[in-house]
Scaffold this motif. Structure first.
Motif, PDB file in Angstrom:
ATOM      1  N   ASP A 281       0.767  -1.203   0.060  1.00 54.24           N
ATOM      2  CA  ASP A 281      -0.095  -0.001   0.084  1.00 54.24           C
ATOM      3  C   ASP A 281       0.868   1.146  -0.048  1.00 54.24           C
ATOM      4  N   LYS A 282       2.136   1.170   0.635  1.00 55.15           N
ATOM      5  CA  LYS A 282       3.139   2.167   0.559  1.00 55.15           C
ATOM      6  C   LYS A 282       3.894   2.425  -0.621  1.00 55.15           C
ATOM      7  N   GLY A 283       3.765   1.542  -1.811  1.00 54.59           N
ATOM      8  CA  GLY A 283       4.770   1.439  -2.601  1.00 54.59           C
ATOM      9  C   GLY A 283       5.392   0.205  -2.751  1.00 54.59           C
ATOM     10  N   TYR A 284       6.549   0.243  -3.609  1.00 55.36           N
ATOM     11  CA  TYR A 284       7.242  -1.135  -3.862  1.00 55.36           C
ATOM     12  C   TYR A 284       8.553  -1.057  -2.464  1.00 55.36           C
ATOM     13  N   GLU A 285       8.848  -2.403  -2.370  1.00 55.26           N
ATOM     14  CA  GLU A 285       9.751  -2.819  -1.456  1.00 55.26           C
ATOM     15  C   GLU A 285      10.720  -3.599  -1.965  1.00 55.26           C
ATOM     16  N   LEU A 286      11.759  -3.323  -1.838  1.00 55.25           N
ATOM     17  CA  LEU A 286      13.132  -4.173  -2.546  1.00 55.25           C
ATOM     18  C   LEU A 286      13.685  -5.024  -1.410  1.00 55.25           C
ATOM     19  N   SER A 287      14.188  -6.204  -1.586  1.00 60.62           N
ATOM     20  CA  SER A 287      14.848  -7.022  -0.561  1.00 60.62           C
ATOM     21  C   SER A 287      15.828  -7.964  -1.477  1.00 60.62           C
ATOM     22  N   LYS A 288      16.954  -8.267  -0.704  1.00 56.61           N
ATOM     23  CA  LYS A 288      18.129  -9.071  -1.345  1.00 56.61           C
ATOM     24  C   LYS A 288      17.489 -10.479  -0.864  1.00 56.61           C
ATOM     25  N   LEU A 289      17.345 -11.404  -2.035  1.00 53.93           N
ATOM     26  CA  LEU A 289      17.074 -12.988  -1.807  1.00 53.93           C
ATOM     27  C   LEU A 289      18.289 -13.648  -1.506  1.00 53.93           C
ATOM     28  N   TRP A 290      19.307 -13.511  -2.520  1.00 56.58           N
ATOM     29  CA  TRP A 290      20.526 -14.143  -2.377  1.00 56.58           C
ATOM     30  C   TRP A 290      21.280 -13.545  -3.354  1.00 56.58           C
ATOM     31  N   SER A 291      22.758 -13.880  -3.243  1.00 53.78           N
ATOM     32  CA  SER A 291      23.881 -13.045  -3.944  1.00 53.78           C
ATOM     33  C   SER A 291      24.930 -14.439  -4.488  1.00 53.78           C
ATOM     34  N   ALA A 292      25.831 -14.130  -5.430  1.00 52.60           N
ATOM     35  CA  ALA A 292      26.752 -14.994  -6.002  1.00 52.60           C
ATOM     36  C   ALA A 292      28.001 -14.188  -6.176  1.00 52.60           C
ATOM     37  N   LYS A 293      29.134 -14.766  -5.963  1.00 52.79           N
ATOM     38  CA  LYS A 293      30.435 -14.000  -6.321  1.00 52.79           C
ATOM     39  C   LYS A 293      30.629 -13.979  -8.047  1.00 52.79           C
ATOM     40  N   LYS A 294      29.855 -15.024  -8.653  1.00 51.15           N
ATOM     41  CA  LYS A 294      30.198 -14.874  -9.883  1.00 51.15           C
ATOM     42  C   LYS A 294      29.230 -13.653 -10.731  1.00 51.15           C
ATOM     43  N   GLY A 295      29.705 -13.351 -11.969  1.00 55.24           N
ATOM     44  CA  GLY A 295      28.658 -12.398 -12.644  1.00 55.24           C
ATOM     45  C   GLY A 295      29.079 -12.411 -14.048  1.00 55.24           C
ATOM     46  N   SER A 296      28.564 -11.770 -14.865  1.00 60.40           N
ATOM     47  CA  SER A 296      28.645 -11.538 -16.294  1.00 60.40           C
ATOM     48  C   SER A 296      29.167 -10.088 -16.771  1.00 60.40           C
ATOM     49  N   GLN A 297      30.105  -9.947 -17.163  1.00 58.59           N
ATOM     50  CA  GLN A 297      30.899  -8.515 -17.304  1.00 58.59           C
ATOM     51  C   GLN A 297      29.962  -7.563 -18.263  1.00 58.59           C
ATOM     52  N   VAL A 298      29.722  -8.365 -19.191  1.00 60.75           N
ATOM     53  CA  VAL A 298      29.179  -7.630 -20.475  1.00 60.75           C
ATOM     54  C   VAL A 298      27.726  -7.594 -20.863  1.00 60.75           C
ATOM     55  N   HIS A 299      27.261  -8.919 -20.900  1.00 62.18           N
ATOM     56  CA  HIS A 299      25.916  -9.136 -21.419  1.00 62.18           C
ATOM     57  C   HIS A 299      25.122  -9.681 -20.321  1.00 62.18           C
ATOM     58  N   PRO A 300      23.787  -9.568 -20.776  1.00 59.16           N
ATOM     59  CA  PRO A 300      22.851  -9.910 -19.427  1.00 59.16           C
ATOM     60  C   PRO A 300      22.614 -11.194 -19.449  1.00 59.16           C
ATOM     61  N   THR A 301      21.979 -12.059 -18.340  1.00 60.94           N
ATOM     62  CA  THR A 301      21.489 -13.061 -18.037  1.00 60.94           C
ATOM     63  C   THR A 301      20.024 -13.620 -18.880  1.00 60.94           C
ATOM     64  N   ILE A 302      20.643 -14.728 -19.355  1.00 58.39           N
ATOM     65  CA  ILE A 302      19.185 -15.214 -20.055  1.00 58.39           C
ATOM     66  C   ILE A 302      18.436 -16.320 -19.111  1.00 58.39           C
ATOM     67  N   LEU A 303      17.017 -15.819 -19.066  1.00 58.52           N
ATOM     68  CA  LEU A 303      16.184 -16.920 -18.295  1.00 58.52           C
ATOM     69  C   LEU A 303      15.504 -17.888 -19.255  1.00 58.52           C
ATOM     70  N   ALA A 304      15.814 -19.199 -18.757  1.00 58.65           N
ATOM     71  CA  ALA A 304      15.189 -20.125 -19.825  1.00 58.65           C
ATOM     72  C   ALA A 304      14.640 -21.383 -18.874  1.00 58.65           C
ATOM     73  N   ASP A 305      13.600 -21.809 -19.068  1.00 55.50           N
ATOM     74  CA  ASP A 305      12.977 -22.868 -18.264  1.00 55.50           C
ATOM     75  C   ASP A 305      13.503 -22.863 -16.813  1.00 55.50           C
ATOM     76  N   ASP A 306      13.015 -21.475 -16.295  1.00 53.95           N
ATOM     77  CA  ASP A 306      13.325 -21.389 -14.975  1.00 53.95           C
ATOM     78  C   ASP A 306      14.397 -21.502 -14.235  1.00 53.95           C
ATOM     79  N   HIS A 307      15.613 -21.421 -15.130  1.00 47.31           N
ATOM     80  CA  HIS A 307      17.095 -21.327 -14.983  1.00 47.31           C
ATOM     81  C   HIS A 307      17.732 -20.193 -15.233  1.00 47.31           C
ATOM     82  N   LEU A 308      18.602 -19.815 -14.888  1.00 45.69           N
ATOM     83  CA  LEU A 308      19.413 -18.468 -15.043  1.00 45.69           C
ATOM     84  C   LEU A 308      20.914 -19.052 -15.940  1.00 45.69           C
TER      85      LEU A 308
END
Length: 428
Positions: A281-308
Motif C-alpha cells: 500500500d506504501k509502494g514497492y519494497e525491495l529485498s535481497k534474496l541471495w547473491s553470488a560471487k560470479k557475474g557476467s561482465q558485458v551481457h545480461p543473463t538469459i532466463l530459460a525454463d526457470d534457470h539462469l
C-alpha cells in the motif's frame, strides 16, 4: 475479406520476426522464432553475406528488409548505415562529424528503429532522430551540453530507449541522471535527479501492473555504493530505488525473472544478486534474496525454463587458465545454486547470447565461434558449433567480439570488430 485477413496475418508475422532494438522485440534477448537449425553441416551454416566495417562494437537492429548498424570512422565521423537484409549492400547512410575518439575505439550502441525513424546515441552523448524516408536528422541533442552530462569511462553505449511517445536517455550529470524526451521533437518531457553514472542501459519491464524503466548505476566506486532505480516512463517519477546491489562499472541490464524478482549481474568481481520486489500500500519494497560471487561482465543473463544462464567471464579470470576454469557458460537455479559451468571448455569470453527455438545461440567473445546450446540444468549440451568468422583458433587472444547478436526471420547477424556477417539458421 479472406485475402485481407491473410495479408494482415502475414504482416503481423513479419513484424513479430523483426529485431528492432537492443536485445530484440521484448528487450530481453529472447526470440519467438522457430524452425531453426539444431545441427550444422560439416562446413558450417551458410554465411549469406559479409559486410566490411570500421573497428567497433555497434550492434544491429533489423526491421523488414533493412538492417541498421552504427559504425564509426576513427577520428572522422559517426555513421548510421542502412543495409539490405538480403545482400548486405548499403542502401543509405547518415554521417555526423566525429567529436573525438573514445577508449576502445569505434562505435557503440544499437539503433532503435520505428516505422518512421531510427534513434541512436554516439559515444559522446549526441542523440539523433533520423527520418527513414529523408535519411536526415530531424533533431539531435548533445547530452553534455543540454544537461551537463558526464561522459562514462568508455563513452555512451546505451541505446535510445523508446516507450510510447517518450525517448529515454541518460545524461549522467551531477544534477540530472535520466531524461525523457518527446521522440518526435526532442523536447524535454521529464528529468530525474542524479544517479551517478553507468555503462548499463535503461530497460522497460512490468511490475505491479505498470511499466518500469530500470537501470543500474554507481554513485561511489571507492565507497562501493550503487543504485538500481525504477522510473515511471511517462513522467520520470521514481517508483522504487535500492542500494542493495553494487557494481563499480555496471554494464549488463537487469533480467526480469517474474513479477516479484529481478536478477542483477556484472563483472569486476562484484558478482550478482537476486532482488525481490513486493508492491504494498506504501509502494514497492525491495529485498535481497541471495547473491553470488560470479557475474557476467558485458551481457545480461538469459532466463530459460526457470534457470539462469550467463557467461561468467570477466577481467579477473579470462587471462589465467586456472581462473578460466571458474568461468564459461554457467547455469543457476532461481534460489541461487550453481548447477554447472563449462570453465575453459569452452570459455566463450564476453560474447553475446540469444534464446530462441529452445536453444541458446552464443557468439564466442574471444574468437567469434558460433555455438548452439541446449539449455539444460543437467549439464552443458552442445548442439553445434562453427567458426563462422574463420578465426585462427590456435592463437590465444581476445578479438573483442563483444557485440550483441540479432536474429530476424531465421537469419543471425553477428559482428566482429571489422566485419558484420549474416548467417542463415533456417532449417530446410
Amino acid at each position: 475479406m479472406r485475402l485481407l485477413s491473410i495479408l494482415a496475418l502475414l504482416s503481423l508475422t513479419a513484424a513479430a520476426n523483426d529485431w528492432p532494438r537492443f536485445l530484440g522485440p521484448t528487450r530481453d534477448g529472447v526470440s519467438t522464432e522457430t524452425n531453426l537449425l539444431r545441427a550444422f553441416p560439416d562446413d558450417g551454416p551458410p554465411v549469406v553475406w559479409e559486410k566490411e566495417l570500421e573497428v567497433g562494437f555497434g550492434g544491429c537492429a533489423v526491421v523488414g528488409d533493412e538492417v541498421y548498424v552504427v559504425d564509426r570512422v576513427r577520428d572522422e565521423s559517426d555513421l548510421l548505415l542502412c543495409l539490405d537484409a538480403a545482400t548486405g549492400k548499403e542502401k543509405w547512410r547518415f554521417e555526423h562529424e566525429a567529436e573525438g575518439e573514445p577508449p576502445f575505439p569505434g562505435s557503440r550502441s544499437v539503433p532503435t528503429v520505428e516505422d518512421d525513424a531510427v534513434y541512436f546515441i554516439n559515444a559522446f552523448g549526441s542523440v539523433f532522430r533520423i527520418d527513414r524516408e529523408s535519411h536526415k536528422a530531424t533533431w539531435s541533442v548533445k547530452l553534455d551540453e543540454r544537461y551537463d552530462g558526464a561522459t562514462p569511462k568508455w563513452g555512451w553505449a546505451q541505446p535510445a530507449l523508446v516507450e510510447g511517445d517518450v525517448l529515454i536517455v541518460p545524461p549522467f550529470g551531477e544534477k540530472i541522471g535520466i531524461v525523457g524526451l518527446d521522440k518526435k521533437t526532442g523536447e524535454e518531457i521529464w528529468k530525474s535527479g542524479p544517479i551517478g553514472d553507468s555503462h548499463s542501459s535503461p530497460t522497460v519491464m512490468e511490475f505491479g501492473g505498470e511499466k518500469h524503466v530500470v537501470i543500474v548505476s554507481v554513485t561511489d566506486k571507492d565507497g562501493k555504493e550503487g543504485l538500481v532505480t525504477s522510473y515511471r516512463p511517462t513522467d520520470g517519477e521514481i517508483l522504487w530505488q535500492t542500494d542493495l546491489y553494487f557494481n563499480r562499472i555496471p554494464i549488463p541490464v537487469v533480467t526480469k525473472v517474474d513479477d516479484k524478482r529481478i536478477f542483477a549481474t556484472g563483472g569486476y568481481d562484484c558478482g550478482s544478486m537476486m532482488l525481490g520486489i513486493e508492491k504494498t500500500d506504501k509502494g514497492y519494497e525491495l529485498s535481497k534474496l541471495w547473491s553470488a560471487k560470479k557475474g557476467s561482465q558485458v551481457h545480461p543473463t538469459i532466463l530459460a525454463d526457470d534457470h539462469l544462464y550467463f557467461l561468467a567471464n570477466e577481467n579477473s579470470n579470462y587471462k589465467v587458465k586456472s581462473k578460466r576454469a571458474t568461468g564459461g557458460l554457467t547455469c543457476w537455479t532461481l534460489d541461487g545454486k550453481e548447477l554447472w559451468n563449462t570453465g575453459n571448455e569452452p570459455f566463450m569470453g564476453r560474447g553475446g547470447m540469444i534464446h530462441a527455438d529452445g536453444m541458446l545461440i552464443i557468439q564466442d567473445g574471444e574468437n567469434g565461434v558460433l555455438r548452439l546450446v541446449d539449455p539444460s540444468p543437467e549439464g552443458f549440451r552442445l548442439l553445434a558449433e562453427a567458426n563462422v568468422f574463420g578465426s585462427d583458433l590456435n592463437k590465444r587472444f581476445d578479438l573483442k567480439y563483444w557485440t550483441p547478436p540479432a536474429l530476424s526471420n531465421g537469419r543471425l547477424y553477428l559482428r566482429g570488430q571489422e566485419k558484420l556477417i549474416c548467417v542463415d539458421l533456417r532449417a530446410k
